[in-house]
Design a protein around this motif. Sequence first.
Motif, PDB file in Angstrom:
ATOM      1  N   HIS A 213     -82.092 113.037  16.852  1.00 39.30           N
ATOM      2  CA  HIS A 213     -81.504 113.561  15.422  1.00 39.30           C
ATOM      3  C   HIS A 213     -80.844 112.361  14.796  1.00 39.30           C
ATOM      4  O   HIS A 213     -80.370 112.872  13.597  1.00 39.30           O
ATOM      5  N   VAL A 214     -80.669 111.268  15.465  1.00 38.99           N
ATOM      6  CA  VAL A 214     -80.069 110.174  14.873  1.00 38.99           C
ATOM      7  C   VAL A 214     -80.318 108.859  15.117  1.00 38.99           C
ATOM      8  O   VAL A 214     -81.187 108.734  16.462  1.00 38.99           O
ATOM      9  N   LEU A 215     -80.240 107.859  14.385  1.00 34.84           N
ATOM     10  CA  LEU A 215     -80.601 106.398  14.622  1.00 34.84           C
ATOM     11  C   LEU A 215     -79.726 105.562  13.835  1.00 34.84           C
ATOM     12  O   LEU A 215     -79.432 105.888  12.638  1.00 34.84           O
ATOM     13  N   SER A 216     -79.140 104.737  14.612  1.00 34.72           N
ATOM     14  CA  SER A 216     -78.245 103.685  14.026  1.00 34.72           C
ATOM     15  C   SER A 216     -78.540 102.277  14.412  1.00 34.72           C
ATOM     16  O   SER A 216     -79.018 102.003  15.386  1.00 34.72           O
ATOM     17  N   ILE A 217     -78.544 101.607  13.090  1.00 36.91           N
ATOM     18  CA  ILE A 217     -79.235 100.177  13.219  1.00 36.91           C
ATOM     19  C   ILE A 217     -78.166  99.261  12.918  1.00 36.91           C
ATOM     20  O   ILE A 217     -77.557  99.504  11.817  1.00 36.91           O
ATOM     21  N   GLY A 218     -77.811  98.302  13.539  1.00 39.27           N
ATOM     22  CA  GLY A 218     -76.929  97.122  13.086  1.00 39.27           C
ATOM     23  C   GLY A 218     -76.379  96.019  13.678  1.00 39.27           C
ATOM     24  O   GLY A 218     -76.706  96.331  15.126  1.00 39.27           O
ATOM     25  N   PRO A 219     -75.741  95.142  13.382  1.00 39.19           N
ATOM     26  CA  PRO A 219     -75.384  95.035  11.841  1.00 39.19           C
ATOM     27  C   PRO A 219     -76.451  94.665  11.101  1.00 39.19           C
ATOM     28  O   PRO A 219     -77.407  94.022  11.623  1.00 39.19           O
ATOM     29  N   ILE A 220     -76.468  95.046  10.108  1.00 43.63           N
ATOM     30  CA  ILE A 220     -77.577  94.680   8.722  1.00 43.63           C
ATOM     31  C   ILE A 220     -76.691  93.605   7.976  1.00 43.63           C
ATOM     32  O   ILE A 220     -75.424  93.721   7.463  1.00 43.63           O
ATOM     33  N   TRP A 221     -77.464  92.566   7.968  1.00 41.67           N
ATOM     34  CA  TRP A 221     -77.288  91.411   7.121  1.00 41.67           C
ATOM     35  C   TRP A 221     -75.865  90.701   7.557  1.00 41.67           C
ATOM     36  O   TRP A 221     -75.315  91.257   8.387  1.00 41.67           O
ATOM     37  N   ASP A 222     -74.906  90.270   6.522  1.00 42.28           N
ATOM     38  CA  ASP A 222     -74.026  89.508   6.785  1.00 42.28           C
ATOM     39  C   ASP A 222     -72.841  90.469   6.647  1.00 42.28           C
ATOM     40  O   ASP A 222     -71.568  90.255   6.813  1.00 42.28           O
ATOM     41  N   THR A 223     -72.849  91.880   6.266  1.00 38.18           N
ATOM     42  CA  THR A 223     -71.559  92.591   6.023  1.00 38.18           C
ATOM     43  C   THR A 223     -71.121  93.217   7.411  1.00 38.18           C
ATOM     44  O   THR A 223     -70.053  93.732   7.269  1.00 38.18           O
ATOM     45  N   ARG A 224     -71.981  93.096   8.236  1.00 35.96           N
ATOM     46  CA  ARG A 224     -71.808  93.401   9.706  1.00 35.96           C
ATOM     47  C   ARG A 224     -71.681  95.040  10.008  1.00 35.96           C
ATOM     48  O   ARG A 224     -71.183  95.737  10.546  1.00 35.96           O
ATOM     49  N   GLU A 225     -72.129  95.741   9.083  1.00 31.14           N
ATOM     50  CA  GLU A 225     -72.363  97.365   8.826  1.00 31.14           C
ATOM     51  C   GLU A 225     -73.538  97.857   9.459  1.00 31.14           C
ATOM     52  O   GLU A 225     -74.587  97.151   9.314  1.00 31.14           O
ATOM     53  N   HIS A 226     -73.274  98.908   9.855  1.00 34.43           N
ATOM     54  CA  HIS A 226     -74.467  99.568  10.647  1.00 34.43           C
ATOM     55  C   HIS A 226     -74.930 100.675   9.310  1.00 34.43           C
ATOM     56  O   HIS A 226     -74.051 101.097   8.610  1.00 34.43           O
ATOM     57  N   ILE A 227     -76.365 101.027   9.704  1.00 36.11           N
ATOM     58  CA  ILE A 227     -76.939 102.104   8.759  1.00 36.11           C
ATOM     59  C   ILE A 227     -77.461 103.110   9.944  1.00 36.11           C
ATOM     60  O   ILE A 227     -77.812 102.900  10.899  1.00 36.11           O
ATOM     61  N   THR A 228     -76.924 104.276   9.659  1.00 36.74           N
ATOM     62  CA  THR A 228     -77.106 105.474  10.336  1.00 36.74           C
ATOM     63  C   THR A 228     -78.081 106.476   9.578  1.00 36.74           C
ATOM     64  O   THR A 228     -77.585 106.992   8.449  1.00 36.74           O
ATOM     65  N   PHE A 229     -78.970 106.811  10.348  1.00 32.79           N
ATOM     66  CA  PHE A 229     -80.064 107.984   9.783  1.00 32.79           C
ATOM     67  C   PHE A 229     -79.831 109.398  10.561  1.00 32.79           C
ATOM     68  O   PHE A 229     -79.769 109.265  11.897  1.00 32.79           O
ATOM     69  N   TYR A 230     -79.747 110.318   9.885  1.00 32.51           N
ATOM     70  CA  TYR A 230     -79.426 111.373  10.709  1.00 32.51           C
ATOM     71  C   TYR A 230     -80.089 112.689  10.063  1.00 32.51           C
ATOM     72  O   TYR A 230     -80.412 112.810   8.951  1.00 32.51           O
ATOM     73  N   ARG A 231     -80.428 113.636  11.209  1.00 31.32           N
ATOM     74  CA  ARG A 231     -80.870 114.961  10.447  1.00 31.32           C
ATOM     75  C   ARG A 231     -79.716 115.808   9.983  1.00 31.32           C
ATOM     76  O   ARG A 231     -78.737 115.916  10.598  1.00 31.32           O
ATOM     77  N   SER A 232     -80.168 116.370   8.867  1.00 34.75           N
ATOM     78  CA  SER A 232     -79.137 117.206   8.150  1.00 34.75           C
ATOM     79  C   SER A 232     -79.450 118.830   8.575  1.00 34.75           C
ATOM     80  O   SER A 232     -80.231 118.991   9.155  1.00 34.75           O
TER      81      SER A 232
END
Length: 93
Positions: free
Chosen positions: A28-47
């Motif tokens: 139900h969840v997927l987190s990817i990162g860090p993205i680019w130079d911001t070092r932030e992760h992007i998280t996709f999840y089921r609502s």
Amino acid sequence: GNGRVSGDCWVSGNCWVQDNGDVKKPGHVLSIGPIWDTREHITFYRSADNQIWVAHGSFCSDLATFVNSLEDNKHRSVYNAAIELAKAQIDLT
């Protein structure tokens, strides 16, 4: 918000589940990162209403709103790849 994490699912590291998240299992969840130079992760999840939501930096909304917010630049191809992975990974049942 009203986000829930239950069952055998763990949220750790830089993964965020916000608002109406309903995460009951790892699919139900997927987190990817860090993205680019911001070092932030992007998280996709089921609502709770069985849609894919996105949390990235200060952004948190449904997938369609995220897609519409993307600019045409070098980052878009990485986000598009992450979106396709999330569509394949996130179990909406």
